[in-house]
Structures are given as structure tokens and as C-alpha cells.
Design a protein around this motif. Structure first.
Motif, PDB file in Angstrom:
ATOM      1  N   VAL A  12      46.998  35.516  30.011  1.00 59.06           N
ATOM      2  CA  VAL A  12      46.512  36.069  28.748  1.00 59.06           C
ATOM      3  C   VAL A  12      47.537  35.854  27.631  1.00 59.06           C
ATOM      4  O   VAL A  12      47.176  35.449  26.523  1.00 59.06           O
ATOM      5  N   SER A  13      48.802  36.097  27.903  1.00 60.48           N
ATOM      6  CA  SER A  13      49.807  35.951  26.847  1.00 60.48           C
ATOM      7  C   SER A  13      49.923  34.503  26.370  1.00 60.48           C
ATOM      8  O   SER A  13      50.219  34.254  25.208  1.00 60.48           O
TER       9      SER A  13
ATOM     10  N   LYS B 261      45.823  33.827  24.654  1.00 58.97           N
ATOM     11  CA  LYS B 261      45.113  34.771  23.789  1.00 58.97           C
ATOM     12  C   LYS B 261      45.018  34.278  22.347  1.00 58.97           C
ATOM     13  O   LYS B 261      43.971  34.383  21.710  1.00 58.97           O
TER      14      LYS B 261
ATOM     15  N   HIS C 228      41.573  33.646  20.333  1.00 61.35           N
ATOM     16  CA  HIS C 228      41.312  34.402  19.116  1.00 61.35           C
ATOM     17  C   HIS C 228      41.005  33.463  17.948  1.00 61.35           C
ATOM     18  O   HIS C 228      40.128  33.737  17.117  1.00 61.35           O
TER      19      HIS C 228
ATOM     20  N   ASP D 171      38.777  39.882  17.249  1.00 60.52           N
ATOM     21  CA  ASP D 171      39.588  40.703  18.164  1.00 60.52           C
ATOM     22  C   ASP D 171      38.705  41.371  19.217  1.00 60.52           C
ATOM     23  O   ASP D 171      39.018  41.371  20.407  1.00 60.52           O
TER      24      ASP D 171
ATOM     25  N   VAL E 181      37.301  38.747  21.773  1.00 60.43           N
ATOM     26  CA  VAL E 181      38.322  38.307  22.735  1.00 60.43           C
ATOM     27  C   VAL E 181      38.656  39.441  23.696  1.00 60.43           C
ATOM     28  O   VAL E 181      38.800  39.220  24.901  1.00 60.43           O
ATOM     29  N   GLN E 182      38.754  40.660  23.174  1.00 66.36           N
ATOM     30  CA  GLN E 182      39.048  41.799  24.057  1.00 66.36           C
ATOM     31  C   GLN E 182      37.943  42.001  25.089  1.00 66.36           C
ATOM     32  O   GLN E 182      38.219  42.261  26.267  1.00 66.36           O
TER      33      GLN E 182
ATOM     34  N   LEU F 127      38.382  39.306  27.706  1.00 64.23           N
ATOM     35  CA  LEU F 127      39.546  39.544  28.573  1.00 64.23           C
ATOM     36  C   LEU F 127      39.303  40.702  29.538  1.00 64.23           C
ATOM     37  O   LEU F 127      39.800  40.690  30.661  1.00 64.23           O
TER      38      LEU F 127
END
Length: 167
Positions: A13-14, A17, A21, A35, A38-39, A42
Motif C-alpha cells: 500500500v505504501s 497508494k 490516488h 481518497d 482508494v480507501q 484498500l
């Protein structure tokens, strides 16, 4: 989830992301909605993470999830009641020399019909081939090519008109 799998998920994810986004933002045109999209993706990806070791192209899988979530969000967005007359201003850092150019491009993209904008973002921002875009959107390859040609033509006209009026 086991701690080693959770660490693996957090690393994934890091590293991805920001790209996810960026795609969501260009498809939706709003940072907050991007946001949220994407959230949501995830969250689902986290729930499925133990099964993801079988997926051969995890980036493509996540990318497809984001695009589909954005398309779902746009359908929901159209059904909502909007209480403002014009969208609120979004502050932009003035230190970047390309800010004005990017703002003009984003404004021109937002003026395109939804399908054309989606195809252009997927083809040129995400660098997807025609076949993948067609599969992702559930349309024929010819439709993607037609939307690409019409979208690029309309984008060129809008940008040309804008730059002439600024000069």
C-alpha cells in the motif's frame, strides 16, 4: 491476518497508494472523493489479502478495482443532491512551474464527456493498451479507439481555445 502478511500489505500500500490516488483523482476530479474511492478499494484488498498470492498481476488487479470503484462512485454522485452552485476552490502550490499548465489540462479534461475522459485517463495517464481499457470498461476495442480519437480532438480544441484567449 498474520503479522508477516500484514507487513507485506502495508509495504504494498505504501508503495502504490499515491499512484492509485492519482488515477482516482483524474477519473473523479475531486480529491476527497478520490481518497474515499482508494480507501474503499484498500479496505476490500486488505480483506482479500490472504488470497492475493495467487494473483499474477496484483498492480493490475488493484488498478482495476480503483477504476471500477470510481465508476461506481460517479454513478452514485450523479444521484446525489448537490447544495452548492459552483465547486469550492482547491488551493494549489504556486511553487511548481507547471501548475498553470496542469490546471488548464484538468479543466479541459473535466469539460469532456465522461466516457471520453475515462478513456483518455486510462490510455494516457495509466498507460493502458486499448485491449485492457476495453475489457475494463466492458466495451469493444473500436469504441475505445473512437472515444480516444474524439476525446483527443476535443481536448486539443479546448486547450487551443484556452491558450489563445490567454494570449
Amino acid at each position: 491476518m498474520r503479522p508477516d502478511r500484514e507487513d507485506e500489505f502495508l509495504q504494498y500500500v505504501s508503495s502504490r497508494k499515491q499512484r492509485l490516488h492519482r488515477v482516482a483523482y483524474h477519473l473523479l476530479g475531486d480529491r476527497d472523493r478520490a481518497d474515499d474511492a482508494v480507501q474503499d478499494v484498500l479496505t476490500v484488498l486488505y480483506q482479500r489479502w490472504n488470497r492475493m498470492h495467487d494473483v499474477t498481476n496484483l498492480d493490475g488487479y488493484a488498478h482495476t478495482m480503483v477504476v471500477r470503484e470510481c465508476l461506481r462512485d460517479r454513478r452514485r454522485w450523479l444521484a446525489r443532491v448537490h447544495l452548492w452552485e459552483s465547486p469550492p476552490d482547491v488551493p494549489v502550490a504556486a511553487t511548481d512551474p507547471d501548475v498553470e499548465e496542469r490546471m488548464l489540462l484538468r479543466a479541459a479534461l473535466r469539460q469532456l464527456p465522461e466516457r471520453q475522459r475515462t478513456v483518455l485517463v486510462l490510455r494516457f495517464l495509466c498507460d493502458l493498451p486499448v485491449l485492457e481499457v476495453a475489457a475494463l470498461l466492458g466495451v469493444a476495442e473500436g469504441t475505445v479507439k473512437a472515444h480516444t480519437a474524439k476525446g483527443l480532438d476535443a481536448l486539443r480544441r479546448r486547450l487551443d481555445t484556452t491558450t489563445r484567449s490567454l494570449a
